[in-house]
Design a protein around this motif. Structure first.
Motif, PDB file in Angstrom:
ATOM      1  N   GLY A   1      44.614  41.830  28.642  1.00  0.00           N
ATOM      2  CA  GLY A   1      43.166  41.610  28.602  1.00  0.00           C
ATOM      3  C   GLY A   1      42.823  40.130  28.583  1.00  0.00           C
ATOM      4  N   ILE A   2      43.552  39.372  27.759  1.00  0.00           N
ATOM      5  CA  ILE A   2      43.318  37.924  27.711  1.00  0.00           C
ATOM      6  C   ILE A   2      43.654  37.288  29.053  1.00  0.00           C
ATOM      7  CG2 ILE A   2      44.088  35.785  26.623  1.00  0.00           C
ATOM      8  CD1 ILE A   2      44.570  37.393  24.067  1.00  0.00           C
ATOM      9  N   LEU A   3      44.748  37.736  29.674  1.00  0.00           N
ATOM     10  CA  LEU A   3      45.141  37.190  30.970  1.00  0.00           C
ATOM     11  C   LEU A   3      44.083  37.478  32.036  1.00  0.00           C
ATOM     12  CD1 LEU A   3      47.422  35.709  32.431  1.00  0.00           C
ATOM     13  CD2 LEU A   3      48.446  37.926  32.949  1.00  0.00           C
ATOM     14  N   TRP A   4      43.570  38.714  32.063  1.00  0.00           N
ATOM     15  CA  TRP A   4      42.495  39.062  33.022  1.00  0.00           C
ATOM     16  C   TRP A   4      41.255  38.210  32.764  1.00  0.00           C
ATOM     17  CZ3 TRP A   4      41.666  42.530  37.087  1.00  0.00           C
ATOM     18  CH2 TRP A   4      42.773  43.310  37.446  1.00  0.00           C
ATOM     19  N   LEU A   5      40.899  38.010  31.514  1.00  0.00           N
ATOM     20  CA  LEU A   5      39.695  37.245  31.190  1.00  0.00           C
ATOM     21  C   LEU A   5      39.790  35.816  31.703  1.00  0.00           C
ATOM     22  CD1 LEU A   5      36.984  37.100  29.635  1.00  0.00           C
ATOM     23  CD2 LEU A   5      38.279  36.405  27.631  1.00  0.00           C
ATOM     24  N   PHE A   6      40.921  35.174  31.471  1.00  0.00           N
ATOM     25  CA  PHE A   6      41.054  33.777  31.866  1.00  0.00           C
ATOM     26  C   PHE A   6      41.314  33.619  33.360  1.00  0.00           C
ATOM     27  CE2 PHE A   6      41.587  33.151  27.338  1.00  0.00           C
ATOM     28  CZ  PHE A   6      41.041  31.903  27.117  1.00  0.00           C
ATOM     29  N   GLN A   7      41.999  34.557  33.985  1.00  0.00           N
ATOM     30  CA  GLN A   7      42.385  34.408  35.382  1.00  0.00           C
ATOM     31  C   GLN A   7      41.295  34.862  36.361  1.00  0.00           C
ATOM     32  OE1 GLN A   7      44.734  32.696  36.291  1.00  0.00           O
ATOM     33  NE2 GLN A   7      46.661  33.038  35.234  1.00  0.00           N
ATOM     34  N   THR A   8      40.342  35.627  35.913  1.00  0.00           N
ATOM     35  CA  THR A   8      39.290  36.123  36.824  1.00  0.00           C
ATOM     36  C   THR A   8      37.902  35.707  36.369  1.00  0.00           C
ATOM     37  OG1 THR A   8      39.234  38.244  35.635  1.00  0.00           O
ATOM     38  CG2 THR A   8      40.719  38.086  37.516  1.00  0.00           C
ATOM     39  N   VAL A   9      37.470  36.179  35.216  1.00  0.00           N
ATOM     40  CA  VAL A   9      36.086  35.950  34.776  1.00  0.00           C
ATOM     41  C   VAL A   9      35.821  34.477  34.525  1.00  0.00           C
ATOM     42  CG1 VAL A   9      34.374  36.521  33.015  1.00  0.00           C
ATOM     43  CG2 VAL A   9      36.023  38.258  33.777  1.00  0.00           C
TER      44      VAL A   9
END
Length: 427
Positions: free
Chosen positions: A10-18
């Motif tokens: 979840g943290i990875l998705w947040l930083f890499q996309t949003v």
């Protein structure tokens, strides 16, 4: 494990996309600010051109000369002597393609130059799409790996703990032959070893308890039978009562009293119910008196007891309890040294302490039995002898009494060489 991996993803998705676009622009602004500060420092340097080329090559920031003019007299601008040039204006604008910032400097010769800094903003949408596709694969791989890792951990941690718990339930039911075989992590192996030690010790205590019941039953049955028999005979033939008959009843009653007192004493000592009544008394006289009484009693068994000492010693202790401890050591030596034996009681002065030793020339104690002789109910001989009065509590009482006084105790023995029991008290 799945929850932990889900949080990381979840943290990875947040930083890499949003947050990728905003973070990228923030980083470009910071790089632009660093470039401007570097140009300000090198504005008078002859290597300024090289600095500008390096900034463009490393940070993809271009610097161009916008205009140059001469400042009129009395222009009214405040001069900041702490900088190599004077900042006149700062313009800022944002476009979808690049970030632009304009800086104007007044040089020492009156010239004013205007430099424009361009930081190119690369398209982020395509990058976000690429990263999103990669994250799909990363997520799938992480979930599979987390499941496999969870299974491995379950086998190495949960399964051994389940086995230990199952065997612990068996141990709790009184089966002391059960053994634990924990594997995997070091802590589980240590727990397994500790429980194995506990099972062995509990088994030994249970064996001693059974031996105690057998010994006590024997010690109780014999005097009670004698007392009842002689009392019945005295009742049937009141005119034929002799002193020997009365003496038998008295001796057996004394034997029962000693047995009960041992059990009560160890119970009180182990439950901290006994209070020490300390006083200053002559330890030498107390030991000599007990030795004298025991020597007269031991003449029946042809035991010789002598007391060796150089001078009288006074200690601050509970006289009755110290006498009880010494008596237990002495009666232990009498009981296990056999007939025609010699027992030596020795008082030795040390620096700040006095040692009382009781030595006999009996059969001795094996090395395997030595660590356990101070335990409750322990006897070195499995065959219970009528001549040996006691329950296996005497040495344990000595241990408790000397421990309450803060002293030390010990034993030295080997097979065929006799034994020497001792205790020390502070003077």
């Amino acid at each position: 494990m799945l929850g932990f991996c889900g949080l990381l993803l979840g943290i990875l998705w947040l930083f890499q996309t949003v947050l990728l676009n905003d973070m990228y622009k923030s980083i470009r602004r910071h790089e632009l600010k660093q470039a401007i500060e570097e140009v300000e420092r090198e504005i008078y340097s002859p290597d300024l051109a090289e600095v500008l080329n390096r900034i463009q090559a490393e940070k993809d920031i271009t610097v161009s000369l916008t205009r140059e003019f001469i400042m009129p007299p009395n222009h009214g601008y405040r001069r900041d002597y702490g900088m190599s040039g004077i900042v006149i204006t700062r313009g800022f604008a944002m476009t979808p393609e690049f970030i632009t910032e304009v800086k104007e400097f007044e040089l020492d010769d009156g010239h004013i130059i205007s430099l424009t800094f361009h930081a190119v903003i690369a398209p982020v949408n395509a990058t976000v799409s690429t990263l999103r596709m990669q994250l799909y694969f990363v997520t799938a791989i992480m979930i599979i790996l987390s499941v496999l890792l969870a299974i491995v951990i379950a086998k190495r941690v949960s399964k051994p703990i389940e086995d230990i718990n199952r065997n612990a339930l068996v141990l709790a039911k009184g089966d002391y032959d059960v053994r634990f075989s924990g594997k995997g992590f070091h802590e589980i192996v240590e727990l397994s070893d500790t429980l194995n030690t506990a099972a062995v010790e509990l088994g030994r205590v249970e064996a001693l308890r059974r031996e105690l019941l057998a010994n006590v039953s024997h010690d109780l049955r014999t005097p009670l039978t004698l007392i009842y028999s002689y009392a019945e005979m005295m009742s049937d033939f009141p005119d034929e009562i002799t002193g020997d008959q009365v003496k038998v009843i008295m001796d057996e009653t004394r034997r029962l009293t000693s047995l009960v007192n041992d059990v009560l004493d160890i119970s009180k000592l182990e439950n901290d119910m006994e209070q020490l009544n300390k006083s200053r008394f002559c330890l030498t006289d107390s030991i000599a008196e007990i030795t004298f009484r025991m020597a007269k009693f031991s003449q029946i068994q042809s035991n010789r007891i002598r007391f060796d000492y150089s001078e009288k010693v006074f200690v601050n202790a509970d006289e009755s309890k110290i006498g009880r401890a010494f008596y237990n050591l002495l009666i232990n030596a009498v009981n296990y040294s056999g007939e025609n034996s010699e027992i030596t009681v020795t008082q030795t002065l040390n620096v700040g302490s006095v040692r009382i030793s009781v030595s006999d020339n009996g059969d001795g104690i094996s090395a395997d039995d030595l660590p356990y002789v101070w335990d409750r109910y322990y006897k070195t001989e499995n065959v219970h002898k009528r001549a040996v009065v006691g329950t296996g509590l005497g040495l344990s009482i000595v241990k408790k009494i000397i421990g309450l006084h803060g002293g030390r105790y010990g034993v030295e023995s080997s097979m065929g060489q006799g034994s020497k029991f001792w205790f020390e008290l502070f003077i």
